[in-house]
Design a protein around this motif. Structure first.
Motif, mmCIF file in Angstrom:
data_model
loop_
_atom_site.group_PDB
_atom_site.id
_atom_site.type_symbol
_atom_site.label_atom_id
_atom_site.label_comp_id
_atom_site.label_asym_id
_atom_site.label_seq_id
_atom_site.Cartn_x
_atom_site.Cartn_y
_atom_site.Cartn_z
ATOM 1 N N SER A 12 -4.636 -16.220 4.394
ATOM 2 C CA SER A 12 -3.623 -15.371 3.762
ATOM 3 C C SER A 12 -4.145 -14.846 2.433
ATOM 4 C CB SER A 12 -2.341 -16.172 3.507
ATOM 5 O OG SER A 12 -1.784 -16.659 4.695
ATOM 6 N N PRO A 13 -3.549 -13.755 1.945
ATOM 7 C CA PRO A 13 -3.860 -13.351 0.571
ATOM 8 C C PRO A 13 -3.455 -14.456 -0.399
ATOM 9 C CG PRO A 13 -2.634 -11.635 1.740
ATOM 10 C CD PRO A 13 -2.576 -12.865 2.580
ATOM 11 N N PRO A 14 -4.019 -14.488 -1.614
ATOM 12 C CA PRO A 14 -3.586 -15.487 -2.601
ATOM 13 C C PRO A 14 -2.071 -15.453 -2.781
ATOM 14 C CG PRO A 14 -5.518 -14.312 -3.402
ATOM 15 C CD PRO A 14 -5.073 -13.610 -2.143
ATOM 16 N N GLN A 15 -1.492 -16.610 -2.995
ATOM 17 C CA GLN A 15 -0.035 -16.726 -3.080
ATOM 18 C C GLN A 15 0.547 -15.788 -4.137
ATOM 19 O OE1 GLN A 15 1.320 -20.695 -3.864
ATOM 20 N NE2 GLN A 15 3.338 -20.339 -2.963
ATOM 21 N N HIS A 16 1.594 -15.050 -3.737
ATOM 22 C CA HIS A 16 2.332 -14.143 -4.622
ATOM 23 C C HIS A 16 1.464 -13.015 -5.197
ATOM 24 C CE1 HIS A 16 5.571 -16.941 -4.238
ATOM 25 N NE2 HIS A 16 4.918 -17.896 -4.876
ATOM 26 N N SER A 17 0.361 -12.679 -4.505
ATOM 27 C CA SER A 17 -0.514 -11.609 -4.998
ATOM 28 C C SER A 17 -0.200 -10.266 -4.354
ATOM 29 C CB SER A 17 -1.982 -11.962 -4.717
ATOM 30 O OG SER A 17 -2.228 -12.012 -3.313
ATOM 31 N N THR A 18 0.687 -10.256 -3.368
ATOM 32 C CA THR A 18 1.020 -9.029 -2.652
ATOM 33 C C THR A 18 2.515 -8.747 -2.782
ATOM 34 O OG1 THR A 18 1.363 -10.250 -0.580
ATOM 35 C CG2 THR A 18 -0.848 -9.367 -0.996
ATOM 36 N N PRO A 19 2.948 -7.516 -2.479
ATOM 37 C CA PRO A 19 4.390 -7.216 -2.534
ATOM 38 C C PRO A 19 5.180 -8.194 -1.669
ATOM 39 C CG PRO A 19 3.121 -5.209 -2.246
ATOM 40 C CD PRO A 19 2.149 -6.334 -2.110
ATOM 41 N N PRO A 20 6.351 -8.638 -2.126
ATOM 42 C CA PRO A 20 7.115 -9.664 -1.395
ATOM 43 C C PRO A 20 7.552 -9.234 -0.006
ATOM 44 C CG PRO A 20 8.416 -8.711 -3.174
ATOM 45 C CD PRO A 20 7.023 -8.201 -3.349
ATOM 46 N N GLU A 21 8.206 -8.117 0.108
ATOM 47 C CA GLU A 21 8.654 -7.596 1.393
ATOM 48 C C GLU A 21 8.470 -6.088 1.365
ATOM 49 O OE1 GLU A 21 9.793 -9.177 4.054
ATOM 50 O OE2 GLU A 21 9.924 -11.219 3.241
ATOM 51 N N THR A 22 7.628 -5.574 2.230
ATOM 52 C CA THR A 22 7.408 -4.138 2.237
ATOM 53 C C THR A 22 7.067 -3.682 3.643
ATOM 54 O OG1 THR A 22 6.214 -2.332 1.143
ATOM 55 C CG2 THR A 22 4.928 -4.263 1.768
ATOM 56 N N SER A 23 7.172 -2.402 3.864
ATOM 57 C CA SER A 23 6.813 -1.865 5.174
ATOM 58 C C SER A 23 6.133 -0.520 4.991
ATOM 59 C CB SER A 23 8.036 -1.720 6.081
ATOM 60 O OG SER A 23 8.955 -0.783 5.534
ATOM 61 N N LEU A 24 5.238 -0.217 5.905
ATOM 62 C CA LEU A 24 4.550 1.065 5.919
ATOM 63 C C LEU A 24 4.944 1.789 7.200
ATOM 64 C CD1 LEU A 24 0.938 -0.005 4.822
ATOM 65 C CD2 LEU A 24 2.755 0.943 3.382
ATOM 66 N N PRO A 25 5.781 2.813 7.122
ATOM 67 C CA PRO A 25 6.139 3.544 8.337
ATOM 68 C C PRO A 25 4.923 4.273 8.883
ATOM 69 C CG PRO A 25 6.941 4.697 6.385
ATOM 70 C CD PRO A 25 6.416 3.378 5.911
ATOM 71 N N LEU A 26 4.800 4.309 10.208
ATOM 72 C CA LEU A 26 3.698 5.033 10.812
ATOM 73 C C LEU A 26 3.896 6.529 10.615
ATOM 74 C CD1 LEU A 26 3.027 3.227 14.231
ATOM 75 C CD2 LEU A 26 2.311 2.587 11.922
ATOM 76 N N THR A 27 2.811 7.220 10.313
ATOM 77 C CA THR A 27 2.845 8.669 10.259
ATOM 78 C C THR A 27 2.411 9.210 11.619
ATOM 79 O OG1 THR A 27 0.543 9.034 9.596
ATOM 80 C CG2 THR A 27 2.126 8.483 7.851
ATOM 81 N N PHE A 28 2.477 10.538 11.765
ATOM 82 C CA PHE A 28 2.053 11.119 13.039
ATOM 83 C C PHE A 28 0.566 10.874 13.285
ATOM 84 C CE2 PHE A 28 1.861 14.516 9.848
ATOM 85 C CZ PHE A 28 0.573 15.027 10.014
ATOM 86 N N PHE A 73 -6.019 -5.385 0.715
ATOM 87 C CA PHE A 73 -5.851 -4.769 2.037
ATOM 88 C C PHE A 73 -4.803 -5.543 2.847
ATOM 89 C CE2 PHE A 73 -10.014 -3.574 0.531
ATOM 90 C CZ PHE A 73 -10.214 -2.287 0.988
ATOM 91 N N TYR A 74 -3.708 -5.918 2.209
ATOM 92 C CA TYR A 74 -2.721 -6.813 2.801
ATOM 93 C C TYR A 74 -2.082 -6.317 4.099
ATOM 94 C CZ TYR A 74 0.621 -3.844 0.297
ATOM 95 O OH TYR A 74 1.339 -2.768 -0.169
ATOM 96 N N PRO A 75 -1.971 -4.993 4.375
ATOM 97 C CA PRO A 75 -1.349 -4.609 5.653
ATOM 98 C C PRO A 75 -2.105 -5.103 6.886
ATOM 99 C CG PRO A 75 -1.300 -2.755 4.138
ATOM 100 C CD PRO A 75 -2.175 -3.804 3.509
ATOM 101 N N PHE A 76 -3.391 -5.421 6.742
ATOM 102 C CA PHE A 76 -4.119 -5.957 7.886
ATOM 103 C C PHE A 76 -3.541 -7.294 8.345
ATOM 104 C CE2 PHE A 76 -7.853 -3.228 6.630
ATOM 105 C CZ PHE A 76 -7.920 -2.533 7.820
ATOM 106 N N ALA A 77 -2.855 -7.994 7.451
ATOM 107 C CA ALA A 77 -2.231 -9.270 7.813
ATOM 108 C C ALA A 77 -0.787 -9.097 8.264
ATOM 109 C CB ALA A 77 -2.286 -10.237 6.620
ATOM 110 N N GLY A 78 -0.296 -7.864 8.265
ATOM 111 C CA GLY A 78 1.081 -7.607 8.654
ATOM 112 C C GLY A 78 1.274 -7.547 10.154
ATOM 113 N N CYS A 96 5.157 -6.135 6.162
ATOM 114 C CA CYS A 96 4.319 -7.049 5.392
ATOM 115 C C CYS A 96 5.213 -7.947 4.542
ATOM 116 C CB CYS A 96 3.362 -6.283 4.476
ATOM 117 S SG CYS A 96 2.394 -4.995 5.291
ATOM 118 N N SER A 97 4.830 -9.210 4.418
ATOM 119 C CA SER A 97 5.599 -10.143 3.594
ATOM 120 C C SER A 97 4.697 -11.289 3.146
ATOM 121 C CB SER A 97 6.798 -10.695 4.388
ATOM 122 O OG SER A 97 6.357 -11.397 5.534
ATOM 123 N N HIS A 98 5.184 -12.062 2.163
ATOM 124 C CA HIS A 98 4.442 -13.238 1.717
ATOM 125 C C HIS A 98 4.234 -14.191 2.891
ATOM 126 C CE1 HIS A 98 4.297 -12.089 -2.366
ATOM 127 N NE2 HIS A 98 5.543 -12.376 -2.697
ATOM 128 N N GLY A 99 3.086 -14.791 2.949
ATOM 129 C CA GLY A 99 2.799 -15.735 4.026
ATOM 130 C C GLY A 99 2.111 -15.111 5.217
#
Length: 468
Positions: A12-28, A73-78, A96-99
């Motif tokens: 995992s990324p280092p604890q609390h190093s990434t946005p807590p709860e986020t999402s990236l909507p897919l584009t076309f 590059f946290y979305p790779f873990a999402g 994407c979320s912590h953990g």
């Protein structure tokens, strides 16, 4: 091939190093890749140490640097959420979320490292155990040890999360952290003007609602694939054939001679003045034209095959082509593909190289004019019609611009880089040449054994006839 798993771990990324709860909507740009098979790439490195040395000395450092790299590059873990609002027409998103974490597998094998990392024809099945499987994840990694001889780093990723520019950038960034041992992952470590990915999807303008249109069309294409209506285009090798992969190299000197030869022929064909050409005869154009001609000469199909329709499909990075342009390291997909169409008789004819180069070159010109995605509404439907036509489709994976041989974990440059997934797609892979830094190109192919023997012969004969 015997491969034994030593351990599996979640990174995992280092604890609390990434946005807590986020999402990236897919584009076309992303939606097209939902139904495509994952990308699988292998990096072979010489490593003359025991497994114990690697596990005790190197592995902890690799894990730590991987965690640091995932901070950026946290979305790779999402995870991909296909119906974020529980509506069938909702555009999927990457949550994407912590953990969040990715799987890192460590394995060992008694296979011959030099054999697998060569250019010669090798059985495709020998490579499958070296790349990790991808279930619900977007990225998985595997390190396979060849005791006292080498290491293979295998990467499997869903194309929907990002294109080749970003995934190779991530791997190079991870490698640079591992090599230099910094404790600050925010320090640029590789030879790029900016290493930080850009996540804001609002920079992708979509006034025509192409994301939902593509999603609908992709689901229709998926049904065609499931019903085997496009199997002939997507599976160019019969399952009963002996299938091998091999690498062919066009050196920088040979490429320049091919450019001069094609340019001269083109001027004669099109009655151009000595100071005028139809388009820029680039390295990409020449290499692709050359391979398309050799590949076509080694493909056969029943009667009247000279009139058979062929397509050569490739994509262009649109980050710099859009108006306004996107940031250089915009995170996601930003590729638009095109398919040059020809009759087989024209590609295998006397002027086949010139015909192929002109078709590919003119399609690149058209790509350069698509800053506003003109005609974007028909993009997926055009792809569907190509597949449904039953024509042979040769496509391209990778790019020499990715500079994959710069991926150094501290053990030196890779001995070899392979795109394993071209066996699934029937594509060719392109990368820069490891041993010719002046502009040489490596071409990876997967063909039946008979076709590969034919291709090797055509590759040498055609090159000799042009460059002598």
């Amino acid at each position: 091939m015997a491969v034994k798993v030593i351990e599996e771990s979640r990174i995992s990324p280092p604890q609390h190093s990434t946005p807590p709860e986020t999402s990236l909507p897919l584009t076309f740009f992303d939606v097209f890749w939902i139904i495509m098979p994952p990308v699988k790439r292998l990096f072979f490195y010489e490593f003359h140490h025991s497994n114990q040395h690697f596990i005790e000395t190197v592995l902890p450092h690799m894990k730590h640097s991987l965690s640091q790299a995932l901070q950026l590059f946290y979305p790779f873990a999402g995870h991909l959420i296909t119906d974020p609002d529980d509506h069938h027409d909702s555009v999927p998103e990457i949550a994407c979320s912590h953990g969040d974490s990715i799987t890192l597998t460590v394995a060992e094998t008694d296979s011959d490292f030099k054999h697998l990392s060569g250019h010669h024809a090798r059985d495709v099945s020998d490579f499958f155990p070296l790349v990790p499987k991808l279930d619900s994840q977007l990225l998985a990694l595997q390190v396979t040890l060849f005791p006292n001889s080498g290491i293979a780093v295998g990467i499997t990723n869903s194309h929907v999360v990002a294109d080749g520019k970003i995934t190779t950038h991530f791997v190079k960034y991870w490698a640079s952290l591992c090599k230099l041992g910094t404790e600050n992952p925010l320090v640029p470590l590789i030879s790029e003007s900016s290493v930080f990915p850009f996540f804001d999807r609002s920079v992708v303008n979509d006034p025509k609602g192409l994301d939902k249109l593509y999603l609908k069309q992709i689901r229709e294409l998926e049904e065609l694939i499931k019903s085997n209506q496009v199997a002939d285009a997507l599976t160019p090798i019969a399952p009963t054939d002996i299938v091998v992969r091999a690498t062919f190299v066009l050196g920088s000197v040979e490429i320049e001679k091919l450019k001069q030869w094609v340019t001269s022929k083109m001027k004669s064909r099109l009655s151009l003045s000595s100071s005028d050409t139809a388009f820029h005869v680039s390295t990409f154009v020449i290499v692709c034209a050359y391979v398309w001609v050799c590949w076509t000469k080694c493909k056969s199909r029943g009667d009247n095959e000279d009139g058979e329709r062929l397509f050569f499909a490739f994509g262009g990075d649109f980050r710099g082509r859009l108006d306004p342009p996107l940031p250089k390291f915009y995170f996601g997909n930003c590729i638009i593909g095109v398919a040059a169409e020809a009759n087989k008789r024209d590609i295998i004819g006397e002027d086949g190289m010139v015909v192929a180069a002109e078709l590919i070159g003119r399609h690149i010109q058209e790509l350069n004019k698509q800053s506003k995605m003109e005609g974007g509404e028909t993009y997926i439907s055009n792809i569907s019609s190509v597949f449904r036509s039953g024509a042979k489709v040769l496509s391209v994976a990778g790019s020499p611009k990715f500079k994959v041989y710069e991926t150094d974990f501290g053990w030196g440059r890779p001995r070899k880089v392979e795109v394993v997934s071209i066996e699934d797609s029937g594509a060719i892979s392109l990368s820069e040449s490891r041993d010719d830094e002046n502009g040489g190109v490596e071409v990876g192919l997967v063909l039946s054994k008979l076709e590969m023997d034919c291709f090797a012969s055509q590759f040498q004969q055609t090159l000799k006839g042009v460059t002598d």
